[in-house]
Design an enzyme around this catalytic site. Structure first.
Site, short mmCIF file in Angstrom:
data_model
loop_
_atom_site.label_atom_id
_atom_site.label_comp_id
_atom_site.label_asym_id
_atom_site.label_seq_id
_atom_site.Cartn_x
_atom_site.Cartn_y
_atom_site.Cartn_z
N THR A 146 14.15 4.76 -0.70
CA THR A 146 13.95 3.45 -0.07
C THR A 146 14.54 2.33 -0.91
O THR A 146 15.22 1.44 -0.41
CB THR A 146 12.45 3.20 0.13
OG1 THR A 146 11.91 4.26 0.91
CG2 THR A 146 12.20 1.89 0.85
N THR A 147 14.29 2.35 -2.22
CA THR A 147 14.80 1.29 -3.09
C THR A 147 16.30 1.44 -3.32
O THR A 147 16.94 0.54 -3.84
CB THR A 147 14.03 1.29 -4.43
OG1 THR A 147 12.62 1.33 -4.14
CG2 THR A 147 14.28 0.04 -5.24
N TYR A 193 9.84 4.47 13.84
CA TYR A 193 10.04 3.80 15.12
C TYR A 193 9.52 4.60 16.31
O TYR A 193 8.82 4.05 17.15
CB TYR A 193 11.53 3.45 15.35
CG TYR A 193 11.75 2.67 16.63
CD1 TYR A 193 11.45 1.31 16.69
CD2 TYR A 193 12.22 3.29 17.78
CE1 TYR A 193 11.62 0.60 17.88
CE2 TYR A 193 12.39 2.58 18.96
CZ TYR A 193 12.09 1.24 19.01
OH TYR A 193 12.23 0.54 20.17
N TYR A 229 6.98 12.25 2.59
CA TYR A 229 6.89 10.84 2.23
C TYR A 229 6.18 10.11 3.36
O TYR A 229 6.72 9.97 4.46
CB TYR A 229 8.30 10.29 1.99
CG TYR A 229 8.39 8.83 1.60
CD1 TYR A 229 7.29 8.09 1.18
CD2 TYR A 229 9.62 8.19 1.64
CE1 TYR A 229 7.41 6.75 0.82
CE2 TYR A 229 9.76 6.85 1.27
CZ TYR A 229 8.65 6.14 0.87
OH TYR A 229 8.77 4.82 0.52
N ARG A 237 6.25 1.08 6.77
CA ARG A 237 7.68 1.05 7.11
C ARG A 237 8.00 1.85 8.37
O ARG A 237 8.95 1.52 9.08
CB ARG A 237 8.51 1.61 5.95
CG ARG A 237 8.63 0.67 4.75
CD ARG A 237 9.55 1.27 3.70
NE ARG A 237 9.71 0.40 2.54
CZ ARG A 237 10.66 -0.52 2.41
NH1 ARG A 237 11.54 -0.71 3.37
NH2 ARG A 237 10.73 -1.25 1.31
N LYS A 263 4.75 12.16 -1.44
CA LYS A 263 4.72 10.79 -1.94
C LYS A 263 3.86 10.01 -0.96
O LYS A 263 4.25 9.82 0.20
CB LYS A 263 6.14 10.21 -2.02
CG LYS A 263 6.17 8.74 -2.44
CD LYS A 263 7.59 8.19 -2.39
CE LYS A 263 7.59 6.69 -2.75
NZ LYS A 263 8.96 6.11 -2.66
N ILE A 296 6.28 8.14 -7.65
CA ILE A 296 7.69 7.81 -7.41
C ILE A 296 7.71 6.30 -7.25
O ILE A 296 7.17 5.75 -6.30
CB ILE A 296 8.25 8.52 -6.17
CG1 ILE A 296 8.33 10.03 -6.43
CG2 ILE A 296 9.64 7.98 -5.82
CD1 ILE A 296 8.82 10.84 -5.24
#
Length: 279
Positions: free
Chosen positions: A26-27, A89, A115, A120, A144, A186
């Site tokens: 993500t980052t 989504y 994850y 998000r 995660k 993480i």
């Protein structure tokens, strides 16, 4: 993609003693990358790391067939494991999540880390679903957890198989979660302060909670600032202040505001002056 900056950042992470590297997470702005860019980044990371620590590649999407293709490409690029986010989504049912992850696990020959980040993706993977996958799919080795629901995370830790690891996906609550028995993190702040944050995590793993608490409190404001204008914008801004990466993002992501950047700069000056800071 700024490949030279990426190479330097991976090498610096290794020098700092990080225990594993997530690439295309993500980052890492993975959502804005195409397949060729993802593969190139994973291959470069694998080459620089050279088996010194595990390389975990993000390869999740909201399409199972696309996630399978990305996962196979990541495996071909040399990744040691995969980080697979819950489909975003389309809000899959819990049974849909089970089928999604089990299908990906069956399609590759390297381990998967689930994850869960409902803020998000719009869907929360329930503890029962995680535990079911942990029991039924040997290739799924951990999760995660970034739901922020402490009771849920604690339930997974204590009902999943003993060798199934649970990692925090939220720096802010890593301290309390590790005192409850989860296995690590993480991290977002670990992109900029890997040695400092890792020291806290290792102290917690050793049961030295009081020693670790100082670092948690030292970094608490930075945890918040990194998300004021969104992640990865905050992390990229902090890296730029440290001279580790340019403050450039790919649309629709944009740099943080001048106000946030000034606050990050002030907090960075304060943090690096503390004896607990490791550079």
């Amino acid at each position: 993609v700024d490949f030279p900056a990426f190479d330097r950042l991976v090498a610096w992470q290794l020098q700092q003693g990080t225990n594993a590297i997530v690439v295309c997470g993500t980052t890492g702005e993975a959502a804005t990358l195409n397949l060729e860019e993802r593969s190139a980044l994973i291959e470069r990371c694998v080459r620089i790391v050279d088996h010194r620590v595990p390389v975990i590649a993000g390869s999740g999407t909201n399409s199972t067939s696309s996630a399978v293709a990305l996962s196979r490409a990541a495996q071909a690029s040399g990744a040691d494991a995969l980080l697979i986010v819950t489909p975003y989504y389309n809000k899959a049912s819990q049974n849909g999540l089970v089928r999604h992850f089990s299908t990906i696990a069956d399609a590759v020959d390297i381990p998967l880390i689930l994850y869960n980040v409902p803020s998000r993706t719009g869907v929360n993977m329930f503890p029962e679903t995680t535990i079911r996958l942990a029991n039924d799919c040997p290739a799924i080795i951990g999760i995660k957890e970034a739901s922020g629901i402490v009771g849920q995370i604690d339930l997974v830790r204590h009902r999943a198989p003993e060798d199934f690891f649970v990692l925090s996906g939220d720096d802010t609550i890593t301290f309390p979660l590790m005192t409850m028995g989860i296995d690590g993190v993480i991290s977002v702040i670990g992109n900029a302060y890997p040695a400092t944050f890792a020291k806290m995590v290792h102290l917690l793993a050793e049961g030295k909670d009081k020693e670790a608490l100082h670092t948690h409190r030292l970094l608490k404001e930075t945890f918040r600032l990194l998300f004021v204008d969104g992640n990865p914008s905050g992390a990229k801004a902090l890296l730029s202040l440290m001279g580790l990466a340019p403050n450039v993002l790919r649309l629709p992501l944009v740099p943080v505001s001048d106000k946030t950047l000034a606050a990050l700069k002030s907090e960075y000056t304060s943090v690096k002056g503390d004896p607990a800071f490791r550079d």
